[in-house]
Design a protein around this motif. Structure first.
Motif, PDB file in Angstrom:
ATOM      1  N   ILE A   1      -4.896   8.898   0.752  1.00  0.00           N
ATOM      2  CA  ILE A   1      -3.571   8.832   0.373  1.00  0.00           C
ATOM      3  C   ILE A   1      -3.040   7.914  -0.662  1.00  0.00           C
ATOM      4  O   ILE A   1      -2.301   8.048  -1.574  1.00  0.00           O
ATOM      5  CB  ILE A   1      -2.720   8.931   1.581  1.00  0.00           C
ATOM      6  CG1 ILE A   1      -2.996  10.265   2.426  1.00  0.00           C
ATOM      7  CG2 ILE A   1      -1.207   8.711   1.411  1.00  0.00           C
ATOM      8  CD1 ILE A   1      -2.382  10.123   3.949  1.00  0.00           C
ATOM      9  N   HIS A   2      -3.697   6.867  -0.354  1.00  0.00           N
ATOM     10  CA  HIS A   2      -3.261   5.445  -1.041  1.00  0.00           C
ATOM     11  C   HIS A   2      -3.900   5.528  -2.548  1.00  0.00           C
ATOM     12  O   HIS A   2      -3.245   5.284  -3.310  1.00  0.00           O
ATOM     13  CB  HIS A   2      -4.278   4.198  -0.489  1.00  0.00           C
ATOM     14  CG  HIS A   2      -3.809   2.888  -0.687  1.00  0.00           C
ATOM     15  ND1 HIS A   2      -4.260   1.822  -0.180  1.00  0.00           N
ATOM     16  CD2 HIS A   2      -2.888   2.482  -1.588  1.00  0.00           C
ATOM     17  CE1 HIS A   2      -3.856   0.762  -0.608  1.00  0.00           C
ATOM     18  NE2 HIS A   2      -3.008   1.229  -1.607  1.00  0.00           N
ATOM     19  N   HIS A   3      -5.051   6.347  -2.621  1.00  0.00           N
ATOM     20  CA  HIS A   3      -5.482   6.419  -4.100  1.00  0.00           C
ATOM     21  C   HIS A   3      -4.880   7.758  -4.804  1.00  0.00           C
ATOM     22  O   HIS A   3      -4.388   7.443  -5.950  1.00  0.00           O
ATOM     23  CB  HIS A   3      -6.964   6.775  -4.087  1.00  0.00           C
ATOM     24  CG  HIS A   3      -7.899   6.937  -5.356  1.00  0.00           C
ATOM     25  ND1 HIS A   3      -8.568   8.220  -5.479  1.00  0.00           N
ATOM     26  CD2 HIS A   3      -7.829   6.200  -6.392  1.00  0.00           C
ATOM     27  CE1 HIS A   3      -9.128   8.254  -6.732  1.00  0.00           C
ATOM     28  NE2 HIS A   3      -8.441   7.016  -7.260  1.00  0.00           N
TER      29      HIS A   3
ATOM     30  N   ASN B   1      -3.296  -3.850 -10.064  1.00  0.00           N
ATOM     31  CA  ASN B   1      -3.811  -4.392  -8.501  1.00  0.00           C
ATOM     32  C   ASN B   1      -4.790  -3.386  -7.793  1.00  0.00           C
ATOM     33  O   ASN B   1      -5.769  -3.939  -7.377  1.00  0.00           O
ATOM     34  CB  ASN B   1      -2.459  -4.559  -7.764  1.00  0.00           C
ATOM     35  CG  ASN B   1      -1.595  -5.830  -8.302  1.00  0.00           C
ATOM     36  OD1 ASN B   1      -2.090  -6.667  -8.830  1.00  0.00           O
ATOM     37  ND2 ASN B   1      -0.164  -5.600  -7.849  1.00  0.00           N
ATOM     38  N   HIS B   2      -4.279  -1.977  -7.930  1.00  0.00           N
ATOM     39  CA  HIS B   2      -4.956  -1.306  -6.967  1.00  0.00           C
ATOM     40  C   HIS B   2      -6.408  -0.959  -7.872  1.00  0.00           C
ATOM     41  O   HIS B   2      -7.485  -0.903  -7.313  1.00  0.00           O
ATOM     42  CB  HIS B   2      -4.194   0.024  -6.910  1.00  0.00           C
ATOM     43  CG  HIS B   2      -3.087   0.003  -6.158  1.00  0.00           C
ATOM     44  ND1 HIS B   2      -1.765  -0.324  -6.216  1.00  0.00           N
ATOM     45  CD2 HIS B   2      -3.099   0.087  -4.728  1.00  0.00           C
ATOM     46  CE1 HIS B   2      -1.301  -0.513  -5.065  1.00  0.00           C
ATOM     47  NE2 HIS B   2      -1.801  -0.003  -4.191  1.00  0.00           N
ATOM     48  N   THR B   3      -6.435  -1.075  -9.044  1.00  0.00           N
ATOM     49  CA  THR B   3      -7.621  -0.720  -9.844  1.00  0.00           C
ATOM     50  C   THR B   3      -8.823  -1.710  -9.592  1.00  0.00           C
ATOM     51  O   THR B   3      -9.809  -1.562  -9.314  1.00  0.00           O
ATOM     52  CB  THR B   3      -7.472  -0.691 -11.533  1.00  0.00           C
ATOM     53  OG1 THR B   3      -6.576   0.259 -11.775  1.00  0.00           O
ATOM     54  CG2 THR B   3      -8.833  -0.486 -12.064  1.00  0.00           C
TER      55      THR B   3
ATOM     56  N   GLU C   1       2.512  -1.470   4.159  1.00  0.00           N
ATOM     57  CA  GLU C   1       2.276  -0.858   5.145  1.00  0.00           C
ATOM     58  C   GLU C   1       1.292   0.474   4.578  1.00  0.00           C
ATOM     59  O   GLU C   1       0.473   0.956   5.500  1.00  0.00           O
ATOM     60  CB  GLU C   1       3.358  -0.383   6.030  1.00  0.00           C
ATOM     61  CG  GLU C   1       3.909  -1.391   6.547  1.00  0.00           C
ATOM     62  CD  GLU C   1       5.102  -1.263   7.574  1.00  0.00           C
ATOM     63  OE1 GLU C   1       5.695  -0.158   7.314  1.00  0.00           O
ATOM     64  OE2 GLU C   1       5.575  -1.925   8.311  1.00  0.00           O
ATOM     65  N   HIS C   2       1.420   1.043   3.511  1.00  0.00           N
ATOM     66  CA  HIS C   2       0.715   2.131   3.144  1.00  0.00           C
ATOM     67  C   HIS C   2      -0.736   1.895   3.294  1.00  0.00           C
ATOM     68  O   HIS C   2      -1.538   2.902   3.141  1.00  0.00           O
ATOM     69  CB  HIS C   2       1.197   2.867   1.892  1.00  0.00           C
ATOM     70  CG  HIS C   2       1.008   1.992   0.681  1.00  0.00           C
ATOM     71  ND1 HIS C   2       2.052   1.819  -0.450  1.00  0.00           N
ATOM     72  CD2 HIS C   2      -0.203   1.549   0.227  1.00  0.00           C
ATOM     73  CE1 HIS C   2       1.370   1.092  -1.153  1.00  0.00           C
ATOM     74  NE2 HIS C   2       0.171   0.965  -1.184  1.00  0.00           N
ATOM     75  N   ALA C   3      -1.147   0.927   3.096  1.00  0.00           N
ATOM     76  CA  ALA C   3      -2.679   0.436   3.045  1.00  0.00           C
ATOM     77  C   ALA C   3      -3.446   0.256   4.424  1.00  0.00           C
ATOM     78  O   ALA C   3      -4.728   0.187   4.566  1.00  0.00           O
ATOM     79  CB  ALA C   3      -2.750  -1.109   2.622  1.00  0.00           C
TER      80      ALA C   3
HETATM   81 MN   MN3 Z   1      -1.018   0.102  -2.235  1.00  0.00          MN
END
Ligand code: MN3
Length: 264
Positions: free
Chosen positions: A87-89, A135-137, A227-229
């Protein structure tokens, strides 16, 4: 509130376990690095393959893209669960990519129309979604399965030396970083960054995707504490998630990024 974007369909498929294993330890591009510097450093560390499709930008299309993960969603278990990773990705990160491309398209319209009434709004959107994409990459490539050599290595070589010089010891670094992550107010990050003016390392917090960032600092290792993490597995127990995060850090990648950031 969480900036999830469920309207965006996944633009990449989870890779197979076999592909993931083949990719673990392979060097994957990180957007903060020049491709040449990254290639040189990862080759020096024994990296066998550079996958520039993972840079997060498609030069031919002129658009940012969601990079595939260098491992399968389930391979960070039990520390980060497969459902959270997927979901995060495919939802959250994809949402930042879409938001970033949208902001740039809208800013182009501002230039072309001469109507600057929304320039402030889209500039803020650019910073938020652009920060989220970068950041996510970086986050994905500095994580690795807990049974991998990268996770087991711990900080070694120049990275370990820099951590000791800047924080006194590796343990002191980890304690400070952990405290910073646990204390982020709302959604945000803790980061280990290379600070080029002092040529030392600093630990910072980041609120949302970009706020309270020290200009010029180069991110090396971050933990997403939105929180999603972590909520699916850890609910409100952020500290348990941050503690588990240490089991899936790709230390050779962090070391390569430090060397690339400071140039030696
Ligand atoms: Mn995130």
């Amino acid at each position: 509130m969480d900036h999830s974007s469920p309207e965006h369909e996944p633009v990449t498929s989870p890779i197979s376990r076999r592909q993931a294993i083949a990719g673990v330890g392979a060097a994957v591009g990180a957007v903060a690095l020049s491709p040449l510097a990254f290639a040189q450093q990862t080759q020096a560390l024994g990296g066998s393959k550079i996958d520039f499709s993972s840079l997060g930008y498609d030069a031919a299309k002129g658009e940012y893209v969601l990079p595939p993960l260098p491992y399968a969603y389930e391979t960070l278990e039990p520390h980060i669960d497969a459902a959270t990773m997927e979901i995060h990705h495919t939802k959250h990160h994809a949402g930042y990519v879409a938001g970033l491309n949208k902001a740039l398209a809208e800013l182009k319209k501002v230039r072309e129309s001469g109507d600057a009434s929304l320039v402030k709004h889209w500039s803020r959107e650019l910073a938020f979604h652009g920060g989220g994409h970068v950041n996510h990459t970086l986050f994905w490539v500095t994580l690795t399965p807990p049974d991998s050599a990268g996770a087991k290595a711990g900080p070694i070589g120049p990275l370990a030396a820099a951590l000791r010089e800047s924080f006194g010891s590796v343990d002191a670094f980890k304690a400070h970083f952990t405290a910073a992550a646990n204390a982020v107010e709302g959604g945000g990050w803790a980061w280990l960054m290379y600070e080029p003016v002092s040529r030392r390392l600093i630990i910072t917090q980041m609120e949302k995707q970009q706020e309270i960032y020290m200009t010029g600092s180069v991110p090396l290792l971050g933990v997403d504490v939105w929180e999603h993490a972590y909520y699916l597995r850890y609910q409100n127990r952020r500290a348990d998630y941050v503690k588990a995060f240490w089991n899936v850090v790709n230390w050779p990648m962090v070391g390569a990024m430090l060397i690339a950031a400071r140039g030696s």
